[in-house]
Design an enzyme around this catalytic site. Structure first.
Site, PDB file in Angstrom:
ATOM      1  N   LYS A 229       6.393   0.421  13.858  1.00  0.00           N
ATOM      2  CA  LYS A 229       5.266   0.130  14.775  1.00  0.00           C
ATOM      3  C   LYS A 229       5.126  -1.387  14.880  1.00  0.00           C
ATOM      4  O   LYS A 229       4.638  -2.031  13.947  1.00  0.00           O
ATOM      5  CB  LYS A 229       4.003   0.754  14.172  1.00  0.00           C
ATOM      6  CG  LYS A 229       2.725   0.611  14.971  1.00  0.00           C
ATOM      7  CD  LYS A 229       1.680   1.592  14.391  1.00  0.00           C
ATOM      8  CE  LYS A 229       0.288   1.387  14.924  1.00  0.00           C
ATOM      9  NZ  LYS A 229      -0.649   0.849  13.940  1.00  0.00           N
TER      10      LYS A 229
ATOM     11  N   GLU B 176      -3.186   5.977   4.072  1.00  0.00           N
ATOM     12  CA  GLU B 176      -2.753   4.968   3.092  1.00  0.00           C
ATOM     13  C   GLU B 176      -3.815   4.739   2.013  1.00  0.00           C
ATOM     14  O   GLU B 176      -5.012   4.822   2.296  1.00  0.00           O
ATOM     15  CB  GLU B 176      -2.516   3.634   3.812  1.00  0.00           C
ATOM     16  CG  GLU B 176      -1.403   3.701   4.825  1.00  0.00           C
ATOM     17  CD  GLU B 176      -1.425   2.546   5.817  1.00  0.00           C
ATOM     18  OE1 GLU B 176      -0.343   2.120   6.227  1.00  0.00           O
ATOM     19  OE2 GLU B 176      -2.516   2.085   6.183  1.00  0.00           O
TER      20      GLU B 176
ATOM     21  N   ARG C 108     -13.561  -6.903   8.331  1.00  0.00           N
ATOM     22  CA  ARG C 108     -12.680  -7.698   7.462  1.00  0.00           C
ATOM     23  C   ARG C 108     -11.370  -8.055   8.162  1.00  0.00           C
ATOM     24  O   ARG C 108     -10.795  -9.118   7.916  1.00  0.00           O
ATOM     25  CB  ARG C 108     -12.482  -7.036   6.110  1.00  0.00           C
ATOM     26  CG  ARG C 108     -11.480  -5.860   6.043  1.00  0.00           C
ATOM     27  CD  ARG C 108     -10.041  -6.343   5.982  1.00  0.00           C
ATOM     28  NE  ARG C 108      -9.119  -5.396   5.405  1.00  0.00           N
ATOM     29  CZ  ARG C 108      -8.048  -4.910   6.032  1.00  0.00           C
ATOM     30  NH1 ARG C 108      -7.772  -5.234   7.282  1.00  0.00           N
ATOM     31  NH2 ARG C 108      -7.237  -4.096   5.391  1.00  0.00           N
TER      32      ARG C 108
ATOM     33  N   ASP D 231       1.369  -2.457  12.205  1.00  0.00           N
ATOM     34  CA  ASP D 231       0.952  -2.481  10.798  1.00  0.00           C
ATOM     35  C   ASP D 231       1.509  -1.294  10.019  1.00  0.00           C
ATOM     36  O   ASP D 231       0.903  -0.830   9.064  1.00  0.00           O
ATOM     37  CB  ASP D 231      -0.586  -2.516  10.702  1.00  0.00           C
ATOM     38  CG  ASP D 231      -1.249  -1.308  11.352  1.00  0.00           C
ATOM     39  OD1 ASP D 231      -0.528  -0.525  11.996  1.00  0.00           O
ATOM     40  OD2 ASP D 231      -2.462  -1.144  11.197  1.00  0.00           O
TER      41      ASP D 231
ATOM     42  N   ARG E 104       0.828  -1.205   0.000  1.00  0.00           N
ATOM     43  CA  ARG E 104       0.000   0.000   0.000  1.00  0.00           C
ATOM     44  C   ARG E 104       0.865   1.260   0.000  1.00  0.00           C
ATOM     45  O   ARG E 104       2.019   1.239   0.409  1.00  0.00           O
ATOM     46  CB  ARG E 104      -0.968  -0.012   1.182  1.00  0.00           C
ATOM     47  CG  ARG E 104      -0.317  -0.047   2.522  1.00  0.00           C
ATOM     48  CD  ARG E 104      -1.368  -0.157   3.611  1.00  0.00           C
ATOM     49  NE  ARG E 104      -0.855  -0.815   4.784  1.00  0.00           N
ATOM     50  CZ  ARG E 104      -1.615  -1.367   5.711  1.00  0.00           C
ATOM     51  NH1 ARG E 104      -2.929  -1.379   5.572  1.00  0.00           N
ATOM     52  NH2 ARG E 104      -1.077  -1.927   6.768  1.00  0.00           N
TER      53      ARG E 104
ATOM     54  N   GLN F 267     -10.990  -2.516  17.516  1.00  0.00           N
ATOM     55  CA  GLN F 267     -10.964  -3.786  16.760  1.00  0.00           C
ATOM     56  C   GLN F 267     -11.357  -4.986  17.615  1.00  0.00           C
ATOM     57  O   GLN F 267     -11.735  -6.043  17.097  1.00  0.00           O
ATOM     58  CB  GLN F 267      -9.554  -4.057  16.183  1.00  0.00           C
ATOM     59  CG  GLN F 267      -8.935  -2.914  15.403  1.00  0.00           C
ATOM     60  CD  GLN F 267      -9.779  -2.460  14.225  1.00  0.00           C
ATOM     61  OE1 GLN F 267     -10.325  -3.283  13.488  1.00  0.00           O
ATOM     62  NE2 GLN F 267      -9.904  -1.161  14.055  1.00  0.00           N
TER      63      GLN F 267
END
Ligand code: NAD
Length: 348
Positions: free
Chosen positions: A239, A64, A120, A235, A53, A148
């Site tokens: 990090k 992103e 997702r 991610d 990405r 999340q």
């Protein structure tokens, strides 16, 4: 006349409609469906255009773009990651996405993707857990109890048969929120006060913490034999969540290596650190777990094909429902070369 033609109208799924659609289908059904869609697309991995990405980094976060295409449909997601946002009353991650017809280049769907990303991402962890965790896994540790977390727990319940969830966050208020949200889900919940307590007896450990830094949420001594880890919070470059000794000991599974090597836990390792691509395990081209004592690590960073699968799913599901609005999103001149003429439709 300012009414656009039918062809130029693009279905738009707002946050409100995504919430309604999810409840209409049932959240655990959505998790199972998304798992199927992701597995279907991973099974035809080689057909897709793939690129790491495109990130635009700042001191405080990243914005992103995540594009891909299977030759018939093209999709992209805009997503941000700003760990400091939460303290300012804003979300760490928000997103929206587009699906388009490759033949005409016309968009066929515009959708919110903040909720859809959480759904997702959870379904992707479920895919990884289904293929990599021990089949008798019943207990999960959920480290980081932010946005999340509940999605992650419900996906592993719906798809992988997880029955017990142990929760830990450095902020006890986050754990209390997740406990309240998951009450009545059928999961047996335990709020934990320490990292040692949360991993005790866990077959699966999922980390979803947010900090724009190389963190050590988990150290090697905390990870027992046979555990499967979904590390999804690290991610982005700079990090990470796991001590490198865990990454060194575990068998590492990734989505798309060129992206994960920049963004995942493996950014701590040598550039040629061995990894296996998840789609290859799914399609029988590579081994997954080889023994009950092996530690498996899904170094999940989130890849464009998962967003494509999610957009494809939403595009199918909204047909014939009230859960979208048609947007006047593409210009529709009567004569395709007469864009200027179309402008005159709105002349006072
Ligand atoms: P969030 O800000 O809502 O929640 C993060 C939680 O982590 C907070 O409750 C915070 O208190 C907790 N935390 C921070 N440091 C901790 C520590 N050392 N130990 C325990 N808890 C700690 O964020 P979110 O939306 O839940 O996202 C979590 C992470 O997942 C982010 O880094 C995000 O970028 C990432 N993410 C990854 C994917 C993917 O596809 N891999 C998708 C979405 C989000």
């Amino acid at each position: 006349m300012t009414t656009p033609s039918k062809l130029a109208l693009v279905p738009f799924v707002s946050v409100d409609n995504m919430m309604r659609l999810t409840h209409h289908i049932g959240i655990e059904n959505v998790m199972r469906d998304l798992t199927d869609y992701i597995e279907d697309d991973f099974a035809r991995w080689e057909m897709f255009d793939k690129t790491p990405r495109v990130g635009s980094h700042s001191e405080v976060g990243v914005i992103e773009l995540m594009p891909t295409s299977d030759g018939e449909l093209y999709g992209f997601k805009y997503v941000n990651g700003h760990p400091k946002n939460m303290k300012e009353g804003l979300q760490t991650v928000t997103g929206f996405g587009v699906l388009a017809d490759v033949y005409s280049g016309y968009p066929v769907l515009l959708s919110e993707m903040t909720l859809l990303t959480a759904l997702r991402t959870a379904a992707t962890s479920a895919v990884a857990t289904k293929h990599l965790a021990r089949k008798d896994s019943k207990t999960m540790a959920m480290i980081g109890n932010g946005s999340q977390s509940e999605f992650q727990c419900l996906a592993l319940k719906a798809v992988c048969g997880i029955e017990n969830v142990r929760l830990f966050d450095i902020d006890p208020a986050a754990t209390a929120k997740a406990m309240a949200n998951l009450a009545g889900s059928g999961l047996k919940l335990t709020a934990c006060k320490t990292i040692e307590e949360v991993v005790s007896g866990a077959d699966v450990i999922t980390t979803a913490t947010a900090d724009k830094d190389m963190q050590t949420i988990l150290t090697d001594n905390l990870v027992g034999a046979g555990v499967h880890i979904n590390a999804i919070g690290g991610d982005c470059p700079g990090k990470t969540e796991l001590h490198r000794d865990i990454v060194a000991r575990a068998s590492v599974f990734v989505e798309y290596p060129p992206q994960t090597r920049i963004e995942g836990e493996i950014q701590q390792m040598d550039p040629d650190h061995p990894v296996t691509e998840l789609w290859q395990v799914m399609t029988g081209k590579a081994d997954g777990r080889r023994s009950a004592s092996e530690v498996t690590l899904f170094d999940g960073v989130g890849f464009a094909i998962e967003d494509f699968s999610a957009l494809r799913y939403v595009h199918q599901q909204i047909k014939g429902t009230p859960f979208y609005k048609d947007l006047d999103f593409v210009a529709d001149p009567d004569d395709p070369r007469d864009l200027f003429g179309m402008l005159q439709r709105a002349k006072p």
